[in-house]
Design a protein around this motif. Sequence first.
Motif, PDB file in Angstrom:
ATOM      1  N   MET A  56      -0.277 -15.040   7.201  1.00 51.59           N
ATOM      2  CA  MET A  56       0.099 -15.575   5.895  1.00 51.59           C
ATOM      3  C   MET A  56       1.600 -15.842   5.900  1.00 51.59           C
ATOM      4  O   MET A  56       2.357 -15.122   6.554  1.00 51.59           O
ATOM      5  CB  MET A  56      -0.251 -14.540   4.826  1.00 51.59           C
ATOM      6  CG  MET A  56       0.070 -14.967   3.437  1.00 51.59           C
ATOM      7  SD  MET A  56      -0.516 -13.682   2.308  1.00 51.59           S
ATOM      8  CE  MET A  56      -0.163 -14.482   0.777  1.00 51.59           C
ATOM      9  N   THR A  57       2.024 -16.864   5.191  1.00 47.77           N
ATOM     10  CA  THR A  57       3.445 -17.176   5.053  1.00 47.77           C
ATOM     11  C   THR A  57       3.798 -17.164   3.582  1.00 47.77           C
ATOM     12  O   THR A  57       3.115 -17.775   2.767  1.00 47.77           O
ATOM     13  CB  THR A  57       3.772 -18.563   5.646  1.00 47.77           C
ATOM     14  OG1 THR A  57       3.432 -18.557   7.042  1.00 47.77           O
ATOM     15  CG2 THR A  57       5.243 -18.903   5.485  1.00 47.77           C
ATOM     16  N   PHE A  79      13.724 -18.561   2.386  1.00 45.40           N
ATOM     17  CA  PHE A  79      13.085 -18.043   3.587  1.00 45.40           C
ATOM     18  C   PHE A  79      11.592 -18.321   3.603  1.00 45.40           C
ATOM     19  O   PHE A  79      10.925 -18.214   2.579  1.00 45.40           O
ATOM     20  CB  PHE A  79      13.270 -16.518   3.695  1.00 45.40           C
ATOM     21  CG  PHE A  79      14.686 -16.066   3.552  1.00 45.40           C
ATOM     22  CD1 PHE A  79      15.714 -16.643   4.278  1.00 45.40           C
ATOM     23  CD2 PHE A  79      14.995 -15.038   2.689  1.00 45.40           C
ATOM     24  CE1 PHE A  79      17.024 -16.218   4.138  1.00 45.40           C
ATOM     25  CE2 PHE A  79      16.297 -14.599   2.548  1.00 45.40           C
ATOM     26  CZ  PHE A  79      17.317 -15.184   3.269  1.00 45.40           C
ATOM     27  N   TYR A  80      11.093 -18.630   4.783  1.00 45.61           N
ATOM     28  CA  TYR A  80       9.662 -18.646   5.059  1.00 45.61           C
ATOM     29  C   TYR A  80       9.421 -17.420   5.931  1.00 45.61           C
ATOM     30  O   TYR A  80       9.984 -17.317   7.026  1.00 45.61           O
ATOM     31  CB  TYR A  80       9.247 -19.909   5.825  1.00 45.61           C
ATOM     32  CG  TYR A  80       9.367 -21.172   5.020  1.00 45.61           C
ATOM     33  CD1 TYR A  80       8.321 -21.583   4.199  1.00 45.61           C
ATOM     34  CD2 TYR A  80      10.512 -21.958   5.069  1.00 45.61           C
ATOM     35  CE1 TYR A  80       8.426 -22.758   3.454  1.00 45.61           C
ATOM     36  CE2 TYR A  80      10.622 -23.120   4.330  1.00 45.61           C
ATOM     37  CZ  TYR A  80       9.581 -23.508   3.526  1.00 45.61           C
ATOM     38  OH  TYR A  80       9.680 -24.655   2.797  1.00 45.61           O
ATOM     39  N   ILE A  81       8.611 -16.505   5.441  1.00 44.39           N
ATOM     40  CA  ILE A  81       8.333 -15.275   6.176  1.00 44.39           C
ATOM     41  C   ILE A  81       6.844 -15.251   6.496  1.00 44.39           C
ATOM     42  O   ILE A  81       6.009 -15.191   5.597  1.00 44.39           O
ATOM     43  CB  ILE A  81       8.734 -14.034   5.357  1.00 44.39           C
ATOM     44  CG1 ILE A  81      10.216 -14.106   4.984  1.00 44.39           C
ATOM     45  CG2 ILE A  81       8.415 -12.762   6.137  1.00 44.39           C
ATOM     46  CD1 ILE A  81      10.672 -13.022   4.036  1.00 44.39           C
ATOM     47  N   SER A  82       6.523 -15.297   7.786  1.00 49.33           N
ATOM     48  CA  SER A  82       5.128 -15.248   8.230  1.00 49.33           C
ATOM     49  C   SER A  82       4.835 -13.861   8.778  1.00 49.33           C
ATOM     50  O   SER A  82       5.677 -13.256   9.451  1.00 49.33           O
ATOM     51  CB  SER A  82       4.869 -16.285   9.319  1.00 49.33           C
ATOM     52  OG  SER A  82       5.069 -17.580   8.823  1.00 49.33           O
ATOM     53  N   PHE A  83       3.637 -13.383   8.476  1.00 55.88           N
ATOM     54  CA  PHE A  83       3.238 -12.058   8.951  1.00 55.88           C
ATOM     55  C   PHE A  83       1.740 -12.048   9.204  1.00 55.88           C
ATOM     56  O   PHE A  83       0.992 -12.861   8.663  1.00 55.88           O
ATOM     57  CB  PHE A  83       3.643 -10.967   7.954  1.00 55.88           C
ATOM     58  CG  PHE A  83       3.062 -11.142   6.582  1.00 55.88           C
ATOM     59  CD1 PHE A  83       1.864 -10.520   6.226  1.00 55.88           C
ATOM     60  CD2 PHE A  83       3.707 -11.929   5.638  1.00 55.88           C
ATOM     61  CE1 PHE A  83       1.327 -10.693   4.957  1.00 55.88           C
ATOM     62  CE2 PHE A  83       3.177 -12.096   4.368  1.00 55.88           C
ATOM     63  CZ  PHE A  83       1.983 -11.475   4.024  1.00 55.88           C
ATOM     64  N   ARG A  84       1.332 -11.104  10.054  1.00 56.84           N
ATOM     65  CA  ARG A  84      -0.087 -10.929  10.353  1.00 56.84           C
ATOM     66  C   ARG A  84      -0.699 -10.113   9.225  1.00 56.84           C
ATOM     67  O   ARG A  84      -0.374  -8.948   9.039  1.00 56.84           O
ATOM     68  CB  ARG A  84      -0.249 -10.247  11.707  1.00 56.84           C
ATOM     69  CG  ARG A  84       0.178 -11.156  12.866  1.00 56.84           C
ATOM     70  CD  ARG A  84       0.108 -10.465  14.196  1.00 56.84           C
ATOM     71  NE  ARG A  84       0.991  -9.305  14.260  1.00 56.84           N
ATOM     72  CZ  ARG A  84       2.290  -9.366  14.550  1.00 56.84           C
ATOM     73  NH1 ARG A  84       2.853 -10.518  14.817  1.00 56.84           N
ATOM     74  NH2 ARG A  84       3.011  -8.280  14.592  1.00 56.84           N
TER      75      ARG A  84
END
Length: 187
Positions: free
Chosen positions: A62-63, A37-42
């Motif tokens: 950030m990922t 998984f690639y999880i991007s968040f603020r």
Amino acid sequence: MNDRFHYDALVDDALRSVVRRVLTQVAETGLPGSHHFYISFRSNDPGVELPDYLRAKYPDEMTIVLQHQYWDLIIREDDFEVMVSFNKQQERIKVPFAALSAFVDPSVRFGLQFDRRDKETGEKVLAGKPEGAAEPTPLPVPEKRPAPPVAEGETTAEAEGESPTGEGAKPEDAASKVVKLDSFRKK
């Protein structure tokens, strides 16, 4: 009183619950097969916990990649925590599901992108755009395929699989039509 349902916010929340369920399964049984998984968040959203040097390096978004080097994945109702490796150093981060901006599993070509919403009002929060930044480029509209050639002696309706009178005609998409090779042969 607000008398709207905010369907877009409801769908966004439902999709975040998909991520929660997938991560819960991974926490219990590990990543199956080639999934990752690639999880991007603020990174500046409330509740996001990460080391100061990472927050300085990734002030807006950030990922992280959950594939080989992650440990102690903990899933809660509103957030998840995980230990990940940055430059051979393990760091614990905590991410509220509300801070997610994208979730991608490239092994199966699956991805979700999330809107930023105000939890109280359900309205979209417009992120400040840098001065002079361009709008996102819309995807091109696919071109229609050309109509198949009409063989001699056939009308257009017959060539498209319809009866000449229009009775019993079934709508078909271009990909499901059968084209006779005879229509391409020179006579």
